[in-house]
Design an enzyme around this catalytic site. Structure first.
Site, PDB file in Angstrom:
ATOM      1  N   ARG A 237       0.937  -1.197  -0.459  1.00  0.00           N
ATOM      2  CA  ARG A 237      -0.112  -0.137   0.217  1.00  0.00           C
ATOM      3  C   ARG A 237       1.305   1.710   0.079  1.00  0.00           C
ATOM      4  O   ARG A 237       2.362   1.169   0.494  1.00  0.00           O
ATOM      5  CB  ARG A 237      -0.934   0.075   1.176  1.00  0.00           C
ATOM      6  CG  ARG A 237      -2.188  -0.984   1.317  1.00  0.00           C
ATOM      7  CD  ARG A 237      -3.630  -0.948   0.529  1.00  0.00           C
ATOM      8  NE  ARG A 237      -4.439  -1.455   0.271  1.00  0.00           N
ATOM      9  CZ  ARG A 237      -4.372  -2.378  -0.746  1.00  0.00           C
ATOM     10  NH1 ARG A 237      -3.218  -2.763  -1.351  1.00  0.00           N
ATOM     11  NH2 ARG A 237      -6.041  -3.611  -0.549  1.00  0.00           N
ATOM     12  N   GLU A 266      -3.857   7.338  -4.271  1.00  0.00           N
ATOM     13  CA  GLU A 266      -4.431   6.873  -6.493  1.00  0.00           C
ATOM     14  C   GLU A 266      -6.017   7.427  -6.331  1.00  0.00           C
ATOM     15  O   GLU A 266      -6.849   7.507  -6.130  1.00  0.00           O
ATOM     16  CB  GLU A 266      -4.572   5.392  -5.817  1.00  0.00           C
ATOM     17  CG  GLU A 266      -3.479   4.762  -5.514  1.00  0.00           C
ATOM     18  CD  GLU A 266      -2.631   3.163  -5.075  1.00  0.00           C
ATOM     19  OE1 GLU A 266      -3.786   2.593  -5.284  1.00  0.00           O
ATOM     20  OE2 GLU A 266      -1.871   2.462  -4.551  1.00  0.00           O
ATOM     21  N   HIS A 285      -1.633   0.047  -9.864  1.00  0.00           N
ATOM     22  CA  HIS A 285      -2.666  -0.855  -9.013  1.00  0.00           C
ATOM     23  C   HIS A 285      -2.884  -1.734  -9.973  1.00  0.00           C
ATOM     24  O   HIS A 285      -3.975  -1.796  -9.881  1.00  0.00           O
ATOM     25  CB  HIS A 285      -3.200  -0.266  -8.235  1.00  0.00           C
ATOM     26  CG  HIS A 285      -3.734  -0.982  -6.622  1.00  0.00           C
ATOM     27  ND1 HIS A 285      -3.939   0.371  -5.524  1.00  0.00           N
ATOM     28  CD2 HIS A 285      -3.682  -1.787  -6.481  1.00  0.00           C
ATOM     29  CE1 HIS A 285      -4.101  -0.704  -4.744  1.00  0.00           C
ATOM     30  NE2 HIS A 285      -3.853  -2.041  -5.372  1.00  0.00           N
TER      31      HIS A 285
HETATM   32  N1  LIG Z   1      -0.601  -4.218  -5.272  1.00  0.00           N
HETATM   33  C1  LIG Z   1      -1.585  -4.480  -5.851  1.00  0.00           C
HETATM   34  O1  LIG Z   1      -2.489  -4.846  -6.273  1.00  0.00           O
HETATM   35  C2  LIG Z   1      -1.885  -5.242  -3.993  1.00  0.00           C
HETATM   36  C3  LIG Z   1      -1.439  -5.128  -2.694  1.00  0.00           C
HETATM   37  N2  LIG Z   1      -1.872  -6.000  -1.528  1.00  0.00           N
HETATM   38  C4  LIG Z   1      -0.778  -5.946  -0.678  1.00  0.00           C
HETATM   39  O2  LIG Z   1      -0.108  -6.704   0.035  1.00  0.00           O
HETATM   40  C5  LIG Z   1      -0.940  -7.474   1.128  1.00  0.00           C
HETATM   41  C6  LIG Z   1      -0.353  -8.561   1.759  1.00  0.00           C
HETATM   42  O3  LIG Z   1      -1.339  -9.774   1.093  1.00  0.00           O
HETATM   43  P1  LIG Z   1      -1.388 -11.234   1.306  1.00  0.00           P
HETATM   44  O4  LIG Z   1       0.896 -10.828   0.741  1.00  0.00           O
HETATM   45  O5  LIG Z   1      -2.309 -11.647   1.026  1.00  0.00           O
HETATM   46  O6  LIG Z   1      -0.996 -10.149   3.380  1.00  0.00           O
HETATM   47  P2  LIG Z   1      -0.905 -11.349   4.966  1.00  0.00           P
HETATM   48  O7  LIG Z   1      -1.702 -10.961   5.647  1.00  0.00           O
HETATM   49  O8  LIG Z   1      -0.651 -12.556   3.646  1.00  0.00           O
HETATM   50  O9  LIG Z   1       0.880 -10.697   4.593  1.00  0.00           O
HETATM   51  C7  LIG Z   1       1.218 -10.080   5.384  1.00  0.00           C
HETATM   52  C8  LIG Z   1       2.461  -9.676   5.705  1.00  0.00           C
HETATM   53  O10 LIG Z   1       2.385  -8.126   6.826  1.00  0.00           O
HETATM   54  C9  LIG Z   1       3.091  -8.904   7.537  1.00  0.00           C
HETATM   55  N3  LIG Z   1       3.175  -8.037   8.439  1.00  0.00           N
HETATM   56  C10 LIG Z   1       2.047  -7.277   8.859  1.00  0.00           C
HETATM   57  N4  LIG Z   1       2.485  -6.123   9.795  1.00  0.00           N
HETATM   58  C11 LIG Z   1       3.802  -5.752   9.731  1.00  0.00           C
HETATM   59  C12 LIG Z   1       4.784  -5.007  10.515  1.00  0.00           C
HETATM   60  N5  LIG Z   1       4.571  -4.209  11.190  1.00  0.00           N
HETATM   61  N6  LIG Z   1       5.666  -5.373  10.677  1.00  0.00           N
HETATM   62  C13 LIG Z   1       6.136  -6.498   9.603  1.00  0.00           C
HETATM   63  N7  LIG Z   1       5.550  -7.434   8.910  1.00  0.00           N
HETATM   64  C14 LIG Z   1       4.003  -6.625   9.424  1.00  0.00           C
HETATM   65  C15 LIG Z   1       2.620  -9.805   7.847  1.00  0.00           C
HETATM   66  O11 LIG Z   1       3.971 -10.156   9.110  1.00  0.00           O
HETATM   67  P3  LIG Z   1       3.634 -11.901  10.297  1.00  0.00           P
HETATM   68  O12 LIG Z   1       3.628 -12.410   8.986  1.00  0.00           O
HETATM   69  O13 LIG Z   1       4.713 -12.030  10.706  1.00  0.00           O
HETATM   70  O14 LIG Z   1       2.118 -11.551  10.674  1.00  0.00           O
HETATM   71  C16 LIG Z   1       2.721 -10.726   7.425  1.00  0.00           C
HETATM   72  O15 LIG Z   1       4.003 -11.510   7.149  1.00  0.00           O
HETATM   73  C17 LIG Z   1      -2.397  -6.496   1.332  1.00  0.00           C
HETATM   74  O16 LIG Z   1      -3.040  -6.415   2.626  1.00  0.00           O
HETATM   75  C18 LIG Z   1      -2.238  -5.730   0.453  1.00  0.00           C
HETATM   76  O17 LIG Z   1      -2.141  -4.236   1.230  1.00  0.00           O
HETATM   77  C19 LIG Z   1      -2.444  -6.811  -1.884  1.00  0.00           C
HETATM   78  C20 LIG Z   1      -2.999  -7.633  -2.984  1.00  0.00           C
HETATM   79  C21 LIG Z   1      -2.679  -6.838  -4.572  1.00  0.00           C
HETATM   80  O1  LIG Z   2      -4.850  -4.066  -3.474  1.00  0.00           O
HETATM   81  C1  LIG Z   2      -5.869  -4.813  -3.713  1.00  0.00           C
HETATM   82  C2  LIG Z   2      -6.097  -5.606  -3.014  1.00  0.00           C
HETATM   83  O2  LIG Z   2      -6.461  -6.847  -3.356  1.00  0.00           O
HETATM   84  O3  LIG Z   2      -5.329  -5.585  -1.627  1.00  0.00           O
END
Ligand SMILES: NC(=O)C1=CN([C@@H]2O[C@H](COP(=O)(O)OP(=O)(O)OC[C@H]3O[C@@H](n4cnc5c(N)ncnc54)[C@H](OP(=O)(O)O)[C@@H]3O)[C@@H](O)[C@H]2O)C=CC1
Ligand SMILES: O=CC(=O)O
Length: 324
Positions: A237, A266, A285
């Protein structure tokens, strides 16, 4: 009588029909206050809400006293006031997993295009600048076997690590709140604190949710820790990064290049300095934006709403504990 739901995103015909088999569907353009005002009765009676990207806050929830479930066509849900939903025991459903591989592909595309200057040199070819054999001013930097740092080793982080490890022979560093044995065992990924990752990685890849803790997690201090040769990727994000600090780091050569799918605001302002920097690849995005994945996300969101309004929140629910 079927429960009524508000749909604020276009759906493929077959998914719209599926939704109509279960619910009385009222389609609206968006969730702006004027739209809510215009369809006040529909919002007042709706038990479900399905769409993406728009803000769902207390002001909207006040207009929807019968709401029981919201379903977002996304995995991220920072546009929802989760505390307000919890207080009303409203389920929040999202679409993890179905988009994971596609977003990891997008991140790898950002890594490759930023390092090899794919967009920039392709534009130069189109502009007729390829008039003789190319020299070093067209060269990029290697990706394979460089160190890739992943901040956020969740579903997408893991899929990125897989690509980097098996596809490109890259050592993988990662940071998250907890250790991820699967990443360590399958991809030889090494857990490190954020500072170490920033100092050691050739590619710093962010794929974090936006929360109070992650807002502006990366700013001037963090860019100062990165190598001057580092390539910075953000597909989580926009507001996780202090964009002014990023612009400064790119302008001053503090870092080498950036590949960005997300921005603080955005759509990105057409006057953003990011758009005039040659060492930036800026995407609108599109992390999950393939025909197949967007369809699968919409289908998942429809099923999620059907499940939630039938009291089934064992899968894809952000706040099952709040529903009781
Ligand atoms: N550009 C795009 O189109 C897209 C963007 N996204 C973004 O990607 C994000 C991640 O998706 P996804 O992988 O499925 O989500 P997950 O919930 O599987 O993974 C999130 C990761 O972020 C880590 N995390 C959260 N807070 C912190 C912090 N304060 N410090 C360090 N690490 C942290 C978590 O740590 P832990 O494992 O230790 O809990 C976890 O490893 C979504 O929330 C979304 O915002 C998603 C899809 C599409
Ligand atoms: O940014 C996209 C999402 O699925 O989150």
């Amino acid at each position: 009588m079927k429960p009524s739901v508000i749909l604020y995103k276009a759906l493929p015909d077959n998914l719209y029909q599926k939704l109509e088999e279960h619910f009385a569907v009222i389609q609206v353009a968006n969730l702006k206050p004027e739209t809510v005002e215009q369809h006040a009765e529909a919002f007042a009676n709706a038990q479900g809400l399905l769409g993406s990207s728009e803000t769902v806050d207390t002001a909207l929830l006040e207009k929807m006293p019968k709401l029981r479930a919201t379903s977002t066509i996304s995995v991220g849900y920072d546009n929802f006031d989760v505390d307000a939903l919890n207080a009303r025991k409203i389920a929040l459903m999202h679409t993890p997993t179905v988009l994971t591989e596609t977003v990891a592909d997008t991140m790898m595309a950002l890594v490759l295009s930023s390092a090899r200057r794919i967009v920039e040199v392709a534009e130069r070819v189109k502009a007729g600048e390829w008039t003789k054999g190319i020299g070093p001013d067209w060269f990029g930097i290697d990706v394979h076997h460089k160190t890739l740092g992943i901040v956020g080793m969740g579903r997408i982080g893991l899929a990125l690590a897989q690509r980097a490890h098996f596809g490109f022979g890259m050592p993988v560093l990662y940071n998250a709140r907890r250790h991820h044995p699967e990443a360590e065992e399958r991809f030889n990924a090494r857990y490190c604190d954020l500072d170490t990752l920033l100092q050691e990685a050739d590619f710093v890849c962010l794929v974090l949710p936006l929360t109070d803790e992650t807002h502006h997690l990366i700013g001037a201090e963090q860019f100062a820790k990165m190598k001057n040769s580092a390539v910075f990727i953000n597909a989580g994000r926009g507001p996780v990064v202090d964009e002014q600090a990023l612009i400064e780091a790119l302008k001053t050569g503090q870092i080498h290049a950036a590949g960005l799918d997300v921005f603080e605001q955005e759509p990105l302002d057409k006057d953003s300095p990011l758009l005039s920097l040659p060492n930036v690849v800026a995407l609108p995005h599109i992390g999950s934006a393939t025909h197949e994945t967007r369809y699968n996300m919409a289908a998942c969101a429809v099923d999620n709403l059907i499940d939630a309004l039938n009291g089934k929140v064992d899968k894809n629910c952000v706040n099952p504990q709040a529903i009781g």
